[in-house]
Write a protein that holds these residues in place. Structure first.
Motif: not given
Length: 355
Positions: A76, A79-80, A82-84, A86, A88-89, A91, A112-113
């Motif tokens: 988690t 994942w957080n 990665l999200s912060e 940016d 994307d699919r 990456s 992820f995604k």
């Protein structure tokens, strides 16, 4: 060419770094993330970055080292991040580390995604010969090993034994256990080669790693989903994983490395093989003494053994409430899905204690 052979190819040394560079140029990921733990960040990342020529900005993501952190909470966190940042699919995640980093990093990428690409660069002997081949990704659930995961292959695996120079001796021995397992399920010639360790040099190690990876790749190619043959790769692991889990979650016990627990599991499984599959007794003695030459004997008391036996029922290889063992008729001749009565498991521990 089977799907497995086409997916997740394994490359060695300079050739491997060239392949990564080509991959970065050709597939043009939107962002490249490199996952390390605090040890590989310090010991391995600088050497890795020197080999990678690209003008891209890499984002380095660091997790805490150790099996104890191989869980959904760590995922988690990644994942957080990665999200912060940016992600994307399109990456890419490059996992630079031992089995915890490659197992967890592969899982993080696979989920992820709904799945992004990843590359494994194993830096421990264990990850080189075991964790990074075959597409198994995953994390532990509490003290139960690898209960959460998927089979999803890396774009490629790059093995460079130069990283092993940074590895503590105990970690080298831990990786050696998987090599010994590959030997026991494949051939006596390979077993003899890998157990004459006094004469091993780093050059030999290159060959042994290649041979070990080939043994595993061949099995995985023939049985990607573990319906039959691939189960042979679990030799020594049914009890070995339970021992590892038990010691991991009992703070008063010394934590065992994966290979140290598997070494015990292999002696127990070989004893069970003698009892149930007529495995030759003189080979049991030889295997036991060779393994005990490399790994210190682990102490077990009655309560330990009972709890270890209870833990085995969570093993992923089981079905319909049966605990399934891989046993050997001889070196290189295995039998899967063997049922083993509990009293024999107690006898196996007695044998281990007494030898």
């Amino acid at each position: 060419m089977s799907n497995m052979a086409a997916k997740g190819p394994v490359y060695y040394q300079e050739d491997g770094f060239l392949k990564i560079n080509t991959y970065l140029k050709e597939s043009k990921p939107s962002k490249v993330f490199i996952l390390v733990d605090n040890n590989t960040h310090r010991e391995c990342l600088p050497a890795f970055l020197q080999k990678i020529d690209t003008s891209e900005n890499f984002e380095i993501l660091e997790i805490e080292a150790g099996e104890i952190n191989k869980n959904l909470e760590t995922c988690t966190g990644v994942w957080n991040a990665l999200s912060e940042l940016d992600a994307d699919r399109k990456s890419l995640i490059i996992n630079v580390g031992g089995g915890v980093v490659t197992d967890l990093g592969g899982f993080v990428a696979s989920i992820f995604k709904r799945g992004i690409s990843y590359i494994n660069v194993p830096t421990s002997l264990l990850a080189m010969v075991d964790a990074s081949v075959g597409g198994k990704t995953g994390v532990d659930l509490g003290n139960l090993k690898n209960q959460i995961g998927v089979i999803n292959h890396a774009e490629m695996v790059v093995i460079d034994p130069a990283f092993l120079a940074t590895l503590p001796q105990a970690e080298m021995r831990s990786g050696l256990a998987e090599i010994l397992k590959h030997a026991l399920i494949s051939s006596e010639a390979y077993w003899n080669k890998v157990t004459n360790l006094s004469e091993l040099t780093l050059d030999d190690l290159d060959d042994i790693i290649k041979e070990s990876v080939e043994i595993k790749s061949k099995v995985v190619t023939e049985d990607p989903q573990e319906n039959g043959l691939r189960k042979t790769l679990n030799y020594g692991h049914t009890l070995g994983h339970a021992i590892e889990s038990y010691f991991l979650t009992h703070p008063e016990k010394t934590t065992l490395l994966h290979g140290e627990a598997i070494a015990v599991g292999m002696i127990l499984a070989t004893y069970l093989s003698k009892e149930l599959q007529e495995f030759p007794e003189e080979k049991l003695k030889e295997i036991t003494s060779k393994i005990l030459d490399i790994y210190e004997r682990v102490e077990f008391i009655k309560e330990d053994i009972q709890q270890i036996i209870d833990l085995m029922k969570y093993d992923k290889k089981n079905s319909h409430g049966n605990i399934n063992f891989v046993l050997l008729k001889d070196i290189g001749d295995s039998v899967i899905d063997c049922k083993v009565p509990n009293e024999l498991i107690w006898n196996a521990f007695e044998y281990y204690k007494k030898t």
